[in-house]
Enzyme design. Sequence first.
Site, short mmCIF file in Angstrom:
data_model
loop_
_atom_site.label_atom_id
_atom_site.label_comp_id
_atom_site.label_asym_id
_atom_site.label_seq_id
_atom_site.Cartn_x
_atom_site.Cartn_y
_atom_site.Cartn_z
N LYS A 1 0.81 -1.23 0.00
CA LYS A 1 0.00 0.00 0.00
C LYS A 1 0.84 1.27 0.00
O LYS A 1 0.44 2.29 -0.55
CB LYS A 1 -0.94 0.02 1.22
CG LYS A 1 -2.06 -1.03 1.15
CD LYS A 1 -3.06 -0.72 0.07
CE LYS A 1 -4.23 -1.69 0.07
NZ LYS A 1 -5.09 -1.51 -1.12
N GLU B 1 -9.99 5.95 2.89
CA GLU B 1 -10.86 4.88 3.39
C GLU B 1 -9.98 3.68 3.68
O GLU B 1 -8.92 3.54 3.07
CB GLU B 1 -11.92 4.52 2.34
CG GLU B 1 -11.46 3.55 1.25
CD GLU B 1 -10.38 4.12 0.33
OE1 GLU B 1 -10.32 5.35 0.19
OE2 GLU B 1 -9.59 3.34 -0.23
N SER C 1 1.75 -9.73 -0.96
CA SER C 1 1.47 -8.29 -0.88
C SER C 1 1.49 -7.72 0.53
O SER C 1 1.66 -6.53 0.71
CB SER C 1 0.12 -8.01 -1.53
OG SER C 1 -0.87 -8.82 -0.94
#
Lengths: 275, 416
Positions: free
Chosen positions: B98, B120, B388
């Site tokens: 991220k 969000e 990830s």
Amino acid sequence: MNDNRIENAFKNCAKKNRAALVTFITAGYPNLKTSQQILDTLPKAGADIIELGMPFSDPMADGPTIEAAGHKALAGGHNTLKTLEMVTAFRKKDKSTPIILMGYYNPIYVFGVEKFLKAAKKAGVDGLIIVDLPSEEDDELCLPAIKHDINFIRLTTPTTDDNRLPKVLKNSSGFVYYVSMTGITGTAISNFEKVGDAVRRLKSHTDLPIAVGFGIKTAKDAAQVAKFADGVVVGSALIKALDNSLQNGNITKNSIGAVHDLVRDLAKGIASIKK
Amino acid sequence: MDKSKPNSLKNGPDENGNFGNFGGRFVAETLMPLILELENEYENAKKDPLYKAELAKLNKDYTGRPSPLYFAERLTKELDGAKIYFKREELNHTGSHKVNNCLGQILLAKRMGRTRIIAETGAGQHGVATATVCARFGLECVVYMGATDVERQAPNVFRMKLLGAKVIPVTAGAGTLKDAMNEALRDWVTNVDDTYYLIGTAAGPHPYPAMVRDFQSIIGEELREQFLEKEENLPDAIVACIGGGSNAIGIFHPFLDDVEVKLFGAEAGGYGIEVENGHAASMTGGKPGVLHGNRTYLLQDDDGQILEGHSISAGLDYPGVGPEHSFLKDSGRVTYAPITDKEALEAFQLCTKLEGIIPALESAHGLAQVIKIAPTMDKSQTIVLNLSGRGDKDVETVSKLLSSKDFGDKNAGEEL
């Protein structure tokens, strides 16, 4: 007079030297039967134009009041077809009051654009306000709606600048809806002067009537807006009046009257401003 | 668009933000001028060597890029098929991919003079990454998070608060990622002057899907280089999990035109794709619709009302998917398949035991897909998993699940 109900409604109000009262209610709230009764009697209480909200699971431009009403309608089994049936039933009794469906694109997209427009026209729908379809997406629904002789009413906002306005107004018809603030439905207007300036700016770009919505709650608010706008839109305040009349979520004998009382009040406020 | 390759799958989006039939800009008029400004500013930034240099420096020194390419020897032996590699995005600062996107966007927000950042988050990984970059650049940070997720991801909520972010629980709907995104959009429509909306996945109105993809494509670009060095070839298959799909598009995109590289996306199959409202596999179990600014595959009912979906993993628990994935599904370039909660949990345990790596439950979905595919491949072949995120945040959830003997059953699962 032609057969465009929206145009005629604004002309009739202009003849009476006043602004038009545009009332919003959520279809299917608090239940289908009551919602139909409220809809059918809104013109008599003083509504010149009716916006009928099509409930959606994710209404991103709406505040908690309208969102909750939509969710309750959906929980009660309401859907797009039933909204159209409400219009059909209304049209049997009222041939002149314009009805505008207001909502979000996905339920229409899933229903099928052509199928929806045909059914809407047949039911007696006069216009559409679809929040998440900016002019960049005119091919989706705006242009097809015009072909079906349904007005596509565009929202303009405080962020729509002079450069952008012509693009936004290009395929608009019926009237132009000015959103009085950057924000969601149900928030109060903080500066009426500023809204008036914005409406005057809009008028230099279009001959269409300008209605102002978002944040108009009382007869006094309505009168203030009527000074510069051709139409005054009230939504959350009506839903709130209805909410307050409910007991444990169920309608009472005062429920429909609560909505009517506020509509009459708002109409008086608007009529107090001679144009 | 690369005009020299008119048939390239990498040409999207077009000038209106469409990837074939998907994408677009389905937002309220209030936001339209803002996303046009963002698009313009992003195009300028892409051409600015200083912007690129600053991002590259942060990627290296702050995040720790490039992330390693690791040969998973024991897992390979266990599955007795293709050689398995992990692209180790879980080793990034903040523990997932991220941060790649957050750094790119925070530099953009700074260029635009925005002082307030909103985001969000579902599992909290994007919220943590956003709060992190806001702390690093001294910007106000507000994170919207579904109330249900606030409860089930408590450690991440605390991390965000430590980093100085304000976390606002959203009680509407089921209180998950979809509702958090609605609320973030409401905030943005209200605070248009000073606020930058830092979307965490490759979805939303144009230019977000393309922009987030570009920031995440560093994963695939590095992989290509690392793989050529190690194996002197391209991998035979690449696998990634799909919620909104940002880690997947990031690793897939640089390989889209290399048709010999098979691409697999693992969607959240929840209790099983046949269980109504029991999964979050929007492509396998949904149909096209319009939500949160884009047209894409969505979980929805016959009336076009959006469904909540379910997944063991809060990060995959979203009823939509990035529009480029919808395009790649319809084009047939990527194979998307659902992985159940149970399969993901088994993969989670296997990876932990054999490789000493605790994967995020999201990434465990990708791993479960690898476990299905690798044994069917030849030993001379290779397969890469985009690992990830790391699983520290999921340890408590998994511990509860493993002590529940009814795990995987819809009725039992809801209580967790």
